[in-house]
Design a protein around this motif. Structure first.
Motif, PDB file in Angstrom:
ATOM      1  N   GLN A 305       0.821  -1.211   0.000  1.00  9.86           N
ATOM      2  CA  GLN A 305       0.000   0.000   0.000  1.00  9.86           C
ATOM      3  C   GLN A 305       0.858   1.267   0.000  1.00  9.86           C
ATOM      4  O   GLN A 305       0.388   2.348  -0.357  1.00  9.86           O
ATOM      5  CB  GLN A 305      -0.933  -0.009   1.216  1.00  9.86           C
ATOM      6  CG  GLN A 305      -1.845  -1.226   1.268  1.00  9.86           C
ATOM      7  CD  GLN A 305      -2.568  -1.460  -0.050  1.00  9.86           C
ATOM      8  OE1 GLN A 305      -3.373  -0.641  -0.489  1.00  9.86           O
ATOM      9  NE2 GLN A 305      -2.273  -2.583  -0.704  1.00  9.86           N
ATOM     10  N   VAL A 306       2.113   1.105   0.389  1.00 13.34           N
ATOM     11  CA  VAL A 306       3.071   2.215   0.336  1.00 13.34           C
ATOM     12  C   VAL A 306       3.840   2.196  -0.986  1.00 13.34           C
ATOM     13  O   VAL A 306       4.068   3.234  -1.616  1.00 13.34           O
ATOM     14  CB  VAL A 306       4.059   2.128   1.521  1.00 13.34           C
ATOM     15  CG1 VAL A 306       5.103   3.236   1.436  1.00 13.34           C
ATOM     16  CG2 VAL A 306       3.313   2.174   2.845  1.00 13.34           C
ATOM     17  N   TRP A 308       3.340   1.301  -4.157  1.00 16.48           N
ATOM     18  CA  TRP A 308       2.822   1.866  -5.407  1.00 16.48           C
ATOM     19  C   TRP A 308       2.569   3.368  -5.318  1.00 16.48           C
ATOM     20  O   TRP A 308       2.410   4.036  -6.341  1.00 16.48           O
ATOM     21  CB  TRP A 308       1.531   1.151  -5.811  1.00 16.48           C
ATOM     22  CG  TRP A 308       1.744  -0.308  -6.040  1.00 16.48           C
ATOM     23  CD1 TRP A 308       1.315  -1.341  -5.262  1.00 16.48           C
ATOM     24  CD2 TRP A 308       2.485  -0.899  -7.112  1.00 16.48           C
ATOM     25  NE1 TRP A 308       1.732  -2.539  -5.775  1.00 16.48           N
ATOM     26  CE2 TRP A 308       2.452  -2.301  -6.916  1.00 16.48           C
ATOM     27  CE3 TRP A 308       3.170  -0.393  -8.213  1.00 16.48           C
ATOM     28  CZ2 TRP A 308       3.078  -3.194  -7.787  1.00 16.48           C
ATOM     29  CZ3 TRP A 308       3.791  -1.279  -9.080  1.00 16.48           C
ATOM     30  CH2 TRP A 308       3.743  -2.657  -8.863  1.00 16.48           C
ATOM     31  N   ARG A 309       2.532   3.888  -4.100  1.00 19.29           N
ATOM     32  CA  ARG A 309       2.226   5.312  -3.917  1.00 19.29           C
ATOM     33  C   ARG A 309       3.473   6.153  -3.653  1.00 19.29           C
ATOM     34  O   ARG A 309       3.362   7.324  -3.279  1.00 19.29           O
ATOM     35  CB  ARG A 309       1.220   5.465  -2.778  1.00 19.29           C
ATOM     36  CG  ARG A 309      -0.128   4.785  -3.079  1.00 19.29           C
ATOM     37  CD  ARG A 309      -1.134   5.007  -1.966  1.00 19.29           C
ATOM     38  NE  ARG A 309      -2.449   4.502  -2.335  1.00 19.29           N
ATOM     39  CZ  ARG A 309      -2.946   3.325  -1.941  1.00 19.29           C
ATOM     40  NH1 ARG A 309      -2.212   2.527  -1.176  1.00 19.29           N
ATOM     41  NH2 ARG A 309      -4.150   2.940  -2.318  1.00 19.29           N
ATOM     42  N   TYR A 312       3.767   9.701  -4.928  1.00 15.91           N
ATOM     43  CA  TYR A 312       3.006  10.747  -4.248  1.00 15.91           C
ATOM     44  C   TYR A 312       3.863  11.470  -3.206  1.00 15.91           C
ATOM     45  O   TYR A 312       3.615  12.632  -2.883  1.00 15.91           O
ATOM     46  CB  TYR A 312       1.787  10.156  -3.530  1.00 15.91           C
ATOM     47  CG  TYR A 312       0.753   9.522  -4.428  1.00 15.91           C
ATOM     48  CD1 TYR A 312       0.692   9.807  -5.788  1.00 15.91           C
ATOM     49  CD2 TYR A 312      -0.179   8.639  -3.901  1.00 15.91           C
ATOM     50  CE1 TYR A 312      -0.263   9.222  -6.599  1.00 15.91           C
ATOM     51  CE2 TYR A 312      -1.148   8.054  -4.705  1.00 15.91           C
ATOM     52  CZ  TYR A 312      -1.180   8.343  -6.055  1.00 15.91           C
ATOM     53  OH  TYR A 312      -2.134   7.761  -6.853  1.00 15.91           O
ATOM     54  N   ILE A 389      -1.472   2.901 -10.661  1.00 15.88           N
ATOM     55  CA  ILE A 389      -0.873   2.465  -9.398  1.00 15.88           C
ATOM     56  C   ILE A 389      -1.932   2.255  -8.316  1.00 15.88           C
ATOM     57  O   ILE A 389      -1.751   1.427  -7.420  1.00 15.88           O
ATOM     58  CB  ILE A 389       0.206   3.461  -8.917  1.00 15.88           C
ATOM     59  CG1 ILE A 389      -0.349   4.878  -8.831  1.00 15.88           C
ATOM     60  CG2 ILE A 389       1.406   3.412  -9.838  1.00 15.88           C
ATOM     61  CD1 ILE A 389       0.667   5.896  -8.321  1.00 15.88           C
ATOM     62  N   GLU A 390      -3.045   2.973  -8.387  1.00 19.45           N
ATOM     63  CA  GLU A 390      -4.114   2.755  -7.412  1.00 19.45           C
ATOM     64  C   GLU A 390      -4.780   1.402  -7.633  1.00 19.45           C
ATOM     65  O   GLU A 390      -5.189   0.732  -6.676  1.00 19.45           O
ATOM     66  CB  GLU A 390      -5.148   3.876  -7.498  1.00 19.45           C
ATOM     67  CG  GLU A 390      -4.652   5.212  -6.979  1.00 19.45           C
ATOM     68  CD  GLU A 390      -4.290   5.154  -5.497  1.00 19.45           C
ATOM     69  OE1 GLU A 390      -4.889   4.350  -4.759  1.00 19.45           O
ATOM     70  OE2 GLU A 390      -3.390   5.910  -5.083  1.00 19.45           O
ATOM     71  N   ALA A 393      -2.449  -1.203  -6.071  1.00 23.62           N
ATOM     72  CA  ALA A 393      -2.517  -1.195  -4.608  1.00 23.62           C
ATOM     73  C   ALA A 393      -3.796  -1.869  -4.105  1.00 23.62           C
ATOM     74  O   ALA A 393      -3.766  -2.686  -3.176  1.00 23.62           O
ATOM     75  CB  ALA A 393      -2.431   0.237  -4.085  1.00 23.62           C
TER      76      ALA A 393
END
Length: 423
Positions: A305-306, A308-309, A312, A389-390, A393
């Protein structure tokens, strides 16, 4: 020297080629992307071509190993894979390369399944996962160093390209075949059981056909637990689809790393695989397959969950903070992939010798059927959904929760098999 020690050494050398067979695309895709204009949909096409063939060959491998022997099938897998790698350098476009890759992957599955079956049958009961880690850890390290090193040298020697990797891989597969022919043997437990069946000396109640294995009460709980969780968590399992199929695309297209940087990261992080696989294998032998899977599956689900982000939070490009963050996330995620060590042994420990290879092969069949569905689906959806990417995730969060729930259920039912004597 005891045979099982020699076996582990040989498999460690030979598995070097299996690791490269499976991991080579992480380095090949960045090199061919600018040549053949590869995108997520093209990578999905590769899965659509290779997976149906791998499904058929996975079952054929298990059936053949139970029928004619583990060693013979293992040797054939390595040999044909090596030839396919060498022929793949003739590819003029992505589609031709996919065809050669399909053959390579299909026969790699024969070699890989042979390794896990022989390790399950020849290793001491209290060391099965640990020895499997030893047999696959050091070759993984050497494979990453060698192939990452080859790509890194492209900055100095521009003539180095994707075909260099395929030649290197093909030659090593052929060397592995010759080495196995000279040193390995058919596991005595398989040979003895085969003789008893042939001579009619195996009691009727101890004869087990595959269809009975799937539903017989004393086997079905641990067997199906390991089967299902193995196809969720593990290397090239459904949970890992975004990483194994689209991780290379992500590092190039989103994180903006070039091939040289990727090669350098691969070399620098090669030691992680050694640490991870040995740690996971040791843990699975000490606390059990299920508890180890629960621990590492939880860590992997959280870190995806981290992972792919990261764009950001950090600027993209080959900058140190992003590289370090990507390496840390990949390292933590890798523990879930390494739980294969426990699930493969749990499957082998759950079932009798006469159907062990076929029973273990069904895991590969189920895994690849699901990959045939989800791998292209994720790729095509990623081409439509922005940002993709969302999607990656959310996909891994959903599968992570499903896998962890199954492990918790199995723990409650007492399905652990660690240290079990093989039938």
């Amino acid at each position: 020297m005891e045979y099982w020690k020699k076996m582990v050494i040989v498999h460690a050398i030979a598995t070097y080629t299996d690791v490269m067979d499976l991991a080579v695309m992480g380095l090949v895709i960045p090199l061919v992307m600018p040549i053949w204009k590869i995108g997520p949909a093209d990578i999905a096409l590769l899965s659509m071509i290779t997976l149906p063939l791998m499904i058929i060959f996975s079952y054929a491998a298990g059936f053949s190993m139970d029928a004619i022997g583990r060693k013979k099938v293992w040797m054939l897998g390595n040999l044909v894979c090596g030839i396919a790698c060498l022929l793949s350098i003739l590819s003029q476009n992505w589609l031709q390369f996919c065809a050669y890759r399909a053959v390579q992957q299909a026969f790699t599955s024969w070699a890989t399944q042979g390794v896990y079956t022989m390790l399950a049958e020849e290793s001491p009961p209290d060391k099965r996962s640990t020895l499997t880690a030893v047999a696959t850890t050091f070759p993984g390290l050497v494979a990453s160093l060698s192939m990452g090193g080859i790509v890194s040298l492209k900055a100095i020697y521009p003539w180095i390209d994707w075909w260099t990797l395929m030649i290197w891989l093909g030659v090593w597969n052929i060397i592995a075949t010759a080495l196995g022919a000279a040193v390995l043997r058919e596991p005595p437990i398989w040979y003895e059981r085969k003789q008893l069946i042939k001579e009619g000396k195996l009691p009727k109640e101890r004869r087990l056909e595959l269809h009975k294995l799937l539903f017989k009460k004393e086997y079905r709980g641990p067997y199906w637990t390991a089967m299902i969780v193995a196809v969720i968590f593990g290397f090239q399992a459904v949970f890992a689809v975004p990483n194994t199929d689209y991780g290379s695309w992500f590092t190039v297209a989103v994180l903006k790393f070039d091939a040289v940087v990727i090669g350098q990261i691969t070399m620098a992080t090669s030691w992680f695989g050694l640490i991870i696989r040995h740690l996971v294998g040791y843990t699975a032998d000490k606390i059990g397959r299920l508890k180890a899977g629960l621990l590492y599956g939880t860590l992997a689900t959280i870190i995806t969950q981290v992972m792919w982000r990261l764009p950001y939070f950090l600027p993209v490009g080959p900058n140190l903070p992003l590289i370090v963050a990507w390496v840390i996330c990949t390292y933590i995620f890798g523990h879930a992939a390494a739980t294969d060590l426990g699930w493969f042994m749990m499957i082998g420990e759950s079932i009798p010798t006469q159907v062990r290879a076929t029973g273990m092969a069904l895991q590969w069949v189920l895994r690849r059927v699901l990959l045939l569905i989800f791998s292209p689906m994720v790729g095509f959806l990623a081409a439509q959904i922005q940002p993709p990417i969302e999607l990656f995730a959310f996909y891994q969060l959903a599968w992570g929760i499903i896998g962890l729930a199954i492990i918790l259920f199995a723990l409650k039912r007492g399905y652990e098999t660690v240290g079990k004597r093989l039938e």
